[in-house]
Design a protein around this motif. Structure first.
Motif, short mmCIF file in Angstrom:
data_model
loop_
_atom_site.label_atom_id
_atom_site.label_comp_id
_atom_site.label_asym_id
_atom_site.label_seq_id
_atom_site.Cartn_x
_atom_site.Cartn_y
_atom_site.Cartn_z
N ARG A 176 26.94 1.55 10.42
CA ARG A 176 27.87 2.58 10.90
C ARG A 176 27.25 3.33 12.07
O ARG A 176 26.03 3.38 12.22
N ASP A 179 25.04 9.99 14.17
CA ASP A 179 25.52 11.31 14.57
C ASP A 179 26.09 11.26 15.98
O ASP A 179 25.57 10.56 16.87
N CYS A 201 20.32 9.79 13.08
CA CYS A 201 20.38 11.25 13.13
C CYS A 201 19.34 11.78 14.11
O CYS A 201 19.56 12.77 14.79
N CYS A 227 21.36 15.96 9.45
CA CYS A 227 22.76 15.65 9.71
C CYS A 227 23.54 15.65 8.40
O CYS A 227 22.99 15.36 7.34
N ILE A 228 24.81 15.96 8.50
CA ILE A 228 25.67 15.96 7.32
C ILE A 228 25.86 14.54 6.82
O ILE A 228 25.78 14.26 5.62
N ASP A 229 26.14 13.61 7.73
CA ASP A 229 26.34 12.21 7.37
C ASP A 229 25.28 11.35 8.04
O ASP A 229 24.76 11.69 9.10
N GLY A 230 24.97 10.24 7.41
CA GLY A 230 24.09 9.26 8.02
C GLY A 230 22.63 9.35 7.65
O GLY A 230 21.84 8.52 8.09
#
Length: 273
Positions: A176, A179, A201, A227-230
């Motif tokens: 995927r 960030d 990130c 980071c929030i995601d990843g």
């Protein structure tokens, strides 16, 4: 009379007791195997060679649900092959250990005198393959087990160094964006044997060593951004780099493998316009 009566009871009831005990034991054994399922398939390789007589083929069913941790072995089977491949196998497993949200893969290894000589390098889904074709697991020869094969030139293509390598596959899964919708990549620079990249990130730097088809990533450092995601994907990426010991370039594709030949990472060369 009592002595004779006791003797008759022993003669009559002891065999009957043995029969009851035997039936009980047999029933327990059947209960142990009841509910087990099995996966059938075959293992093969492309090389035109027969394995040594002391070869062993090992098939494992592994839980690979957690990207940030090692796989968990659910079931394993092994056998001594006869003749050349393909070799059929049947792997029994306990379905109670399989969960709907889990990810499960098959892995095949071929050993000779305890030394790994072939291993599967691709992600082989154990279930939901969406195909009626028979399950076939291809194994690749581990570098160092056949000097003549190790000396074969790799397919010409992109250069290992001074190339922007975009990460496309991580532990058998598609990658995927990181960030800010940035793609993950590495670039190995010839100056100072340094490498740089983006791990999802944070920016990444370090030192690499290369000798023939061996590679090591050392002294890795990254920025401390959260980071929030990843973050999970980033940790898996960094762990895969640390465990990578061999590389192969085929055209514009770079693959990084562990010491046992297992595929960790796959990159694609991006040609700047």
């Amino acid at each position: 009379m009592n002595h004779i009566s006791d003797r008759l009871q022993q003669i009559i009831f002891r065999p009957l007791l043995m029969v009851i005990l035997l039936v009980s034991i047999t029933g327990c054994k059947d209960q142990e195997v009841t509910g087990m399922k099995q996966i059938e398939g075959s293992v093969w390789y492309r090389e035109r060679m027969l394995p040594p007589p002391d070869t062993e083929v090992i098939i494992t069913l592994e839980d690979v649900s957690r990207m940030d941790a090692g796989s968990e072995i659910i079931a394993v089977t092994g056998f001594e092959p006869r003749g050349g491949p393909p070799w059929s196998f049947s792997l029994k497993y306990d379905p109670s250990k399989i969960h709907d949200k889990g990810r499960y893969a098959l892995r095949a290894r071929v050993k000779s005198k305890g030394r790994l000589i072939f291993t599967s390098t691709e992600h082989i889904p154990a279930f939901n393959r969406n195909t009626d074709e028979p399950l076939k697991i291809m194994v690749s020869q581990v570098s160092g087990t056949n000097p003549r094969m190790d000396s074969l030139p790799q397919k010409s293509g992109a250069s290992l160094t001074n190339t922007y390598w975009k990460l496309t596959e991580l532990n058998g899964e598609s990658v995927r964006f990181g960030d800010s919708e940035r793609e993950l990549y590495i670039a190995l620079l010839t100056e100072g044997n340094r490498f740089k990249g983006f791990s999802g990130c944070n920016n990444l730097t370090g030192i690499y060593n290369v000798e023939e088809n061996h590679i090591e990533f050392l002294q890795m450092a990254s920025t401390g951004k959260a980071c929030i995601d990843g973050m999970g994907q980033e940790q898996s990426f960094l762990s895969a780099l640390e465990n990578s010991k061999r590389f192969r370039i085929s055209g514009d594709i770079l693959s990084l493998h562990g010491a046992d030949g297992r595929l960790f990472l796959r990159f694609e060369a991006v040609h700047m316009k």
